[in-house]
Write an enzyme that holds these catalytic residues in place. Structure first.
Site, PDB file in Angstrom:
ATOM      1  N   ASP A   1      40.986  38.674  40.132  1.00  0.00           N
ATOM      2  CA  ASP A   1      40.360  37.367  40.396  1.00  0.00           C
ATOM      3  C   ASP A   1      40.364  37.023  41.883  1.00  0.00           C
ATOM      4  O   ASP A   1      39.845  35.969  42.275  1.00  0.00           O
ATOM      5  CB  ASP A   1      41.061  36.258  39.605  1.00  0.00           C
ATOM      6  CG  ASP A   1      42.527  36.128  39.974  1.00  0.00           C
ATOM      7  OD1 ASP A   1      43.176  37.161  40.156  1.00  0.00           O
ATOM      8  OD2 ASP A   1      43.015  34.991  40.082  1.00  0.00           O
ATOM      9  N   ASN A   2      40.937  37.894  42.720  1.00  0.00           N
ATOM     10  CA  ASN A   2      40.964  37.643  44.160  1.00  0.00           C
ATOM     11  C   ASN A   2      40.003  38.547  44.926  1.00  0.00           C
ATOM     12  O   ASN A   2      40.103  38.672  46.145  1.00  0.00           O
ATOM     13  CB  ASN A   2      42.384  37.827  44.707  1.00  0.00           C
ATOM     14  CG  ASN A   2      43.309  36.713  44.263  1.00  0.00           C
ATOM     15  OD1 ASN A   2      42.848  35.626  43.928  1.00  0.00           O
ATOM     16  ND2 ASN A   2      44.591  36.975  44.234  1.00  0.00           N
TER      17      ASN A   2
ATOM     18  N   ASP B   1      42.171  34.280  48.550  1.00  0.00           N
ATOM     19  CA  ASP B   1      43.589  34.015  48.307  1.00  0.00           C
ATOM     20  C   ASP B   1      44.477  34.820  49.259  1.00  0.00           C
ATOM     21  O   ASP B   1      45.140  35.764  48.872  1.00  0.00           O
ATOM     22  CB  ASP B   1      43.964  34.322  46.851  1.00  0.00           C
ATOM     23  CG  ASP B   1      45.358  33.795  46.511  1.00  0.00           C
ATOM     24  OD1 ASP B   1      46.038  33.292  47.418  1.00  0.00           O
ATOM     25  OD2 ASP B   1      45.770  33.900  45.348  1.00  0.00           O
TER      26      ASP B   1
END
Length: 277
Positions: free
Chosen positions: A29-30, A39
């Site tokens: 998800d980064n 992030d």
């Protein structure tokens, strides 16, 4: 032709590895579909070169260690392919799009590292380029790891040495500033002899230009971030602004901030960063 997400990511990771950048939390998800990442909580630039360095205090298993970043990036792409497969509807096409990463990354990384040595890679991915990488880059990285040499400072000093030789009368490279930071001088002397032979063949003026554009003098080390954070907490934002200006031109010399390009202090090794940093 348009650059695929796999190729874009491969080239991005090659640049990371070449400057010693550690992301620290490369979860799926980064990473975005543009091949970019988000992030940046526990990110770090290497001090002493350690291929297995873990910059995230929370990463107890070393999943996102420096030398694992290229493999993690491929895994993230693979997960993206799985998620999009129902929309793509062609498994072979999806796999083919992912596979380009495996060839683009090593070629891009080799090219980046050879440029740091002032050696143009005119034929990336070819046996000749791979041979030069194996002969010069791999042994050097082993020396840096074995001797815990500061990654950024080594390449800065090498750049200065080659620059001074190019500007001098005899063209001889003075390796003493580099030998001073390496314990196993015999191993480094053997490497520097091979390196000098390759550099003679290359255009030395071009080599200097490559090195000055590939080896940053300034990187945002942990202790530098800590220094400006402490000042900001006390209401002094001048160090933050000064560091931002320096890091926007990391390849240039900044006479007023030479200390920021020096070795980290002893207390820097005790800094721990995590996703909340």
């Amino acid at each position: 032709r348009p650059i695929s997400v796999s190729e874009r990511t491969a080239r991005l990771l090659a640049q990371w590895q070449a400057v010693g950048f550690c992301h620290g939390v490369m979860n799926t998800d980064n990473m975005s579909i543009l091949g970019l990442t988000i992030d940046y909580g526990p990110f770090q630039f290497l001090d002493a070169f350690d291929p297995g360095h873990i910059c995230n205090h929370s990463d107890t298993q070393g999943r996102y260690a420096f030398n694992r970043q290229p493999q993690v990036a491929y895994w993230n792409l693979y997960c993206l392919g799985q998620a999009l497969l129902p929309l793509i509807g062609d498994e072979e096409l999806t796999i083919a799009a992912l596979e380009s990463y495996k060839s683009v990354f090593p070629a891009a990384y080799a090219s980046q590292m050879l440029r740091k040595l002032g050696l143009p890679d005119d034929a990336p991915g070819t046996p000749a380029a791979e041979g030069r990488f194996a002969l010069l880059v791999n042994p050097l990285l082993q020396i840096l790891a074995d001797n815990k040499v500061d990654y950024t400072i080594f390449f800065t000093r090498l750049t200065d040495a080659v620059t001074q030789a190019q500007n001098g009368q005899n063209g001889q490279i003075n390796f003493e500033p580099l030998r001073d930071i390496i314990l196993d001088r015999a191993a480094f002397d053997a490497w520097s002899l091979t390196y000098s032979e390759h550099l003679v063949i290359a255009n030395q003026r071009h080599a200097v230009d490559l090195m000055q554009k590939s080896n940053p003098r300034y990187v945002l080390r942990n202790h530098l971030g800590e220094i400006v954070i402490r000042a900001a907490k006390d209401g002094d934002f001048a160090p933050v602004q000064q560091m931002l200006a320096v890091l926007q031109a990391p390849y240039d010399s900044h006479p007023d901030h030479q200390d920021w390009a020096g070795f980290p202090p002893d207390w820097a090794s005790s800094i721990e960063i995590s996703c909340s940093s």
